[in-house]
Design a protein around this motif. Sequence first.
Motif, PDB file in Angstrom:
ATOM      1  N   ARG A   1       0.823  -1.220   0.000  1.00 48.26           N
ATOM      2  CA  ARG A   1       0.000   0.000   0.000  1.00 48.26           C
ATOM      3  C   ARG A   1       0.851   1.261   0.000  1.00 48.26           C
ATOM      4  NH1 ARG A   1      -2.142  -0.968   6.026  1.00 48.26           N
ATOM      5  NH2 ARG A   1      -0.236  -0.389   7.100  1.00 48.26           N
TER       6      ARG A   1
ATOM      7  N   ALA B   1      -4.707  -6.361   1.897  1.00 48.09           N
ATOM      8  CA  ALA B   1      -4.990  -5.955   3.278  1.00 48.09           C
ATOM      9  C   ALA B   1      -5.695  -7.050   4.070  1.00 48.09           C
ATOM     10  CB  ALA B   1      -5.823  -4.678   3.291  1.00 48.09           C
ATOM     11  N   LYS B   2      -6.494  -7.867   3.390  1.00 50.15           N
ATOM     12  CA  LYS B   2      -7.209  -8.956   4.056  1.00 50.15           C
ATOM     13  C   LYS B   2      -6.337 -10.193   4.244  1.00 50.15           C
ATOM     14  CE  LYS B   2     -11.742  -7.645   2.348  1.00 50.15           C
ATOM     15  NZ  LYS B   2     -12.889  -8.046   1.528  1.00 50.15           N
ATOM     16  N   GLY B   3      -5.121 -10.166   3.745  1.00 50.84           N
ATOM     17  CA  GLY B   3      -4.257 -11.338   3.839  1.00 50.84           C
ATOM     18  C   GLY B   3      -4.649 -12.421   2.857  1.00 50.84           C
TER      19      GLY B   3
ATOM     20  N   GLU C   1       4.142  -7.855  13.252  1.00 49.49           N
ATOM     21  CA  GLU C   1       2.826  -8.388  13.625  1.00 49.49           C
ATOM     22  C   GLU C   1       2.767  -9.873  13.279  1.00 49.49           C
ATOM     23  OE1 GLU C   1      -1.720  -8.368  11.921  1.00 49.49           O
ATOM     24  OE2 GLU C   1      -0.422  -6.682  11.389  1.00 49.49           O
TER      25      GLU C   1
ATOM     26  N   THR D   1       0.913 -13.525  13.254  1.00 51.55           N
ATOM     27  CA  THR D   1      -0.414 -14.122  13.207  1.00 51.55           C
ATOM     28  C   THR D   1      -0.410 -15.514  13.816  1.00 51.55           C
ATOM     29  OG1 THR D   1       0.036 -14.956  10.984  1.00 51.55           O
ATOM     30  CG2 THR D   1      -1.090 -12.820  11.152  1.00 51.55           C
TER      31      THR D   1
ATOM     32  N   ARG E   1       2.723 -10.903   9.169  1.00 53.13           N
ATOM     33  CA  ARG E   1       2.252 -10.086   8.051  1.00 53.13           C
ATOM     34  C   ARG E   1       3.101  -8.833   7.941  1.00 53.13           C
ATOM     35  NH1 ARG E   1      -4.114  -9.497   8.334  1.00 53.13           N
ATOM     36  NH2 ARG E   1      -3.773  -9.001   6.153  1.00 53.13           N
TER      37      ARG E   1
ATOM     38  N   SER F   1       1.387  -4.083   4.774  1.00 54.99           N
ATOM     39  CA  SER F   1       0.325  -4.057   3.772  1.00 54.99           C
ATOM     40  C   SER F   1      -0.646  -5.212   3.919  1.00 54.99           C
ATOM     41  CB  SER F   1       0.933  -4.089   2.367  1.00 54.99           C
ATOM     42  OG  SER F   1       1.718  -2.944   2.149  1.00 54.99           O
ATOM     43  N   GLY F   2      -0.279  -6.231   4.694  1.00 52.90           N
ATOM     44  CA  GLY F   2      -1.139  -7.387   4.891  1.00 52.90           C
ATOM     45  C   GLY F   2      -0.631  -8.659   4.243  1.00 52.90           C
ATOM     46  N   ASN F   3       0.479  -8.588   3.504  1.00 57.24           N
ATOM     47  CA  ASN F   3       1.034  -9.788   2.883  1.00 57.24           C
ATOM     48  C   ASN F   3       1.451 -10.785   3.954  1.00 57.24           C
ATOM     49  OD1 ASN F   3       1.167  -9.196  -0.077  1.00 57.24           O
ATOM     50  ND2 ASN F   3       2.309  -7.435   0.686  1.00 57.24           N
ATOM     51  N   GLY F   4       1.022 -12.026   3.784  1.00 59.36           N
ATOM     52  CA  GLY F   4       1.328 -13.061   4.755  1.00 59.36           C
ATOM     53  C   GLY F   4       2.646 -13.755   4.474  1.00 59.36           C
TER      54      GLY F   4
END
Length: 138
Positions: A13, A77-79, A104, A106, A121, A124-127
Amino acid sequence: MSEGIGVVGLYVRDQEEALRFYVDKLGFRVHTDVGGGGYRWLTVQHPDQPSFQLGLFLPGPPVHDEATAQALHEFVAKGAMPPLVLDVDDCRGAWERLRALGVEFTQEPVERFGNVDAGFRDPSGNGWKMIQSRRGQR
């Protein structure tokens, strides 16, 4: 004909935020940072894999229209994107070090299938899966 994969891209992002995360927290280094006309080609590489680059790219022109770019931002963003895998020698040690840097997570380190792995993550949310194989266990 081919010598292998050179760059795998991630949608982010904010390229500056992603750059700080991958360099300051994960220990990657900048490989290429060039731009023009509103587009920036930004890649980083792991110091132990100099032939492989991870692209940190913004969805949008000239590759995507605005609606597609917005959808991609939402998926990331939602992974929802497939996770990447980071090989480590000591998953629990890396987990402690990265957690102290504000990464962060998970999933805390867990043993399964003969490995130790943890999940985190990027901003940006990339796992990511961080995996210590049996050969790396002490």
